[in-house]
Design an enzyme around this catalytic site. Structure first.
Site, short mmCIF file in Angstrom:
data_model
loop_
_atom_site.label_atom_id
_atom_site.label_comp_id
_atom_site.label_asym_id
_atom_site.label_seq_id
_atom_site.Cartn_x
_atom_site.Cartn_y
_atom_site.Cartn_z
N GLY A 9 0.82 -1.21 0.00
CA GLY A 9 0.00 0.00 0.00
C GLY A 9 0.85 1.25 0.00
N ARG A 10 0.29 2.33 0.56
CA ARG A 10 0.98 3.63 0.51
C ARG A 10 2.38 3.56 1.10
NH1 ARG A 10 -4.33 5.80 2.21
NH2 ARG A 10 -3.58 5.59 4.34
N GLY A 12 3.98 0.48 2.31
CA GLY A 12 4.69 -0.73 1.93
C GLY A 12 5.39 -0.61 0.58
N ARG A 31 -2.19 -8.99 -2.24
CA ARG A 31 -3.38 -9.65 -2.81
C ARG A 31 -3.84 -8.95 -4.09
NH1 ARG A 31 -7.62 -10.58 2.03
NH2 ARG A 31 -7.31 -8.32 2.18
N ASN A 95 0.99 -0.79 12.52
CA ASN A 95 0.66 -0.22 13.83
C ASN A 95 -0.02 -1.27 14.72
OD1 ASN A 95 1.72 2.35 13.48
ND2 ASN A 95 -0.15 3.14 12.57
N SER A 121 7.35 5.37 11.29
CA SER A 121 6.75 6.69 11.12
C SER A 121 7.38 7.37 9.91
CB SER A 121 6.97 7.55 12.37
OG SER A 121 6.35 8.81 12.23
N GLY A 123 4.89 8.13 7.06
CA GLY A 123 3.73 8.33 6.20
C GLY A 123 4.05 8.18 4.72
N LYS A 189 6.22 3.41 19.51
CA LYS A 189 5.45 4.01 18.42
C LYS A 189 4.05 4.41 18.91
CE LYS A 189 4.49 5.07 14.06
NZ LYS A 189 3.07 5.02 13.87
N GLU A 196 1.58 12.68 19.05
CA GLU A 196 1.15 13.27 17.78
C GLU A 196 -0.28 13.81 17.88
OE1 GLU A 196 -0.29 10.95 13.98
OE2 GLU A 196 1.90 10.88 14.10
N TYR A 197 -1.17 13.02 18.52
CA TYR A 197 -2.54 13.48 18.73
C TYR A 197 -2.55 14.81 19.48
CZ TYR A 197 -4.95 9.06 17.48
OH TYR A 197 -5.48 7.97 16.84
#
Length: 328
Positions: A9-10, A12, A31, A95, A121, A123, A189, A196-197
């Protein structure tokens, strides 16, 4: 080195690209065949399934799983454990909940397998910026795979050296750290995401206050400020003590549209904020800011402010997170 990567994905996919840029060989599987086909054009070796992936790896092999936390990660690791040989290493870079890591590490160790939990971390910008890596697992596995972690990490770059670090661990200055035994990487993490929140919430509330400082009904006439939040966020980026990547993302979003009209302000939480608050309760650690930042996200799903639009814009900026779809 050679590394198997599952989940393209974004993050990986970009992990694979960054490793190949550094000269490492990647055997990949997802997949969805499309991202694998794209990576094959860049030199990745594409596997047709998990068994095929393991068969393409040299012993002792290492496999990095980059999938959403929960059932899909659990089932993938279980299947892989049945295909690997003693001495091989499984890495969860998603995560995951640190207590799940402790359990998995114990189960896999009984089969002679190494397990590592890597808090990752960076993104969607990690390909070029590098990834901050918080690593748990036995030191033997860490030492063997350190070239992989070093290639993914940002390196020292242009960041000013921290004073008084003589004799300390040099890898943290590169952007990766062996934090301790299994579970410790994702615990660090988890706390990172809780912080971060809190930081994001502080920016959100600050911009909301600036937005509401104009003269309007119920306020005395001296509240007549019509602030340009795009310009304020930009000037704060220049020498201010609140300078950060989160501020950079806020400034970019506000420059594109000061009203942030493409965001509703419905802010999701990844689960790590909840785990952080749970850990604070379990250890009797006061965490007022982190807790209130989590609760503010809950409230945002009922009533939205301009501040929550800022939160949404930051999440989209660093992680490509989109707001939940409306129902009804």
């Amino acid at each position: 080195m050679q590394l198997g990567v599952i989940g393209l994905g974004r993050m990986g996919g970009n992990i694979v690209r960054r490793l190949m840029r550094a000269g490492h060989e990647c055997v990949v599987y997802d997949r969805d065949p499309k991202p694998g086909q794209t990576l094959a054009a860049d030199g990745a070796i594409v596997a047709s399934d998990l068994k095929n992936l393991v068969g393409k790896l040299k012993a002792p092999c290492a496999i990095w799983v980059m999938l959403p936390a929960g059932k899909i990660t659990e089932s993938t690791l279980t299947e892989l454990a049945g295909l690997l040989a003693p001495g091989d290493t499984l890495i969860d870079g998603g995560n995951a909940f640190w207590k799940d890591d402790v359990r998995r590490g114990r189960e896999l160790a009984a089969k002679g397998l190494h397990y590592m939990d890597v808090g990752t971390s960076g993104g969607v910008h990690g390909l070029d910026r590098g990834y901050c890596l918080m690593i748990g697992g036995d030191k033997q596995a860490f030492d063997r795979l350190e070239p992989i972690f070093k290639a993914l990490a940002p390196g020292k770059g242009s960041i000013e050296p921290t004073r008084h670090r003589e004799g300390r661990n040099p890898t943290s200055e590169e952007g990766y750290l062996h934090c301790g035994p299994v579970g410790s990487g994702h615990f660090v993490k988890m706390v990172h995401n809780g912080i971060e929140y809190g930081m994001m919430q502080a920016f959100a509330e600050g911009f909301d206050l600036l937005r509401n400082a104009s003269a309007k009904e119920g306020l005395p006439p001296e509240y007549g400020f019509e602030f340009d939040t795009a310009e304020i966020s930009e000037v704060w980026r220049r020498g201010s003590v609140v300078t950060s990547w989160l501020l950079d993302l806020s400034a970019e979003a506000l420059a594109a549209d000061e009203n942030l009209s493409s965001y509703s302000g419905n802010v999701s939480d990844s689960g790590e904020g909840r785990w952080t608050v749970d850990a604070a309760v379990e250890t009797a650690t006061p965490a007022e800011v982190l807790t209130s930042a989590l609760f503010a996200r809950f409230r945002s799903r009922v009533d939205h402010t301009f501040g929550e639009k800022v939160l949404s814009a930051m999440r989209a900026g660093f992680g490509g997170h989109v707001e939940p779809k409306k129902h009804g």
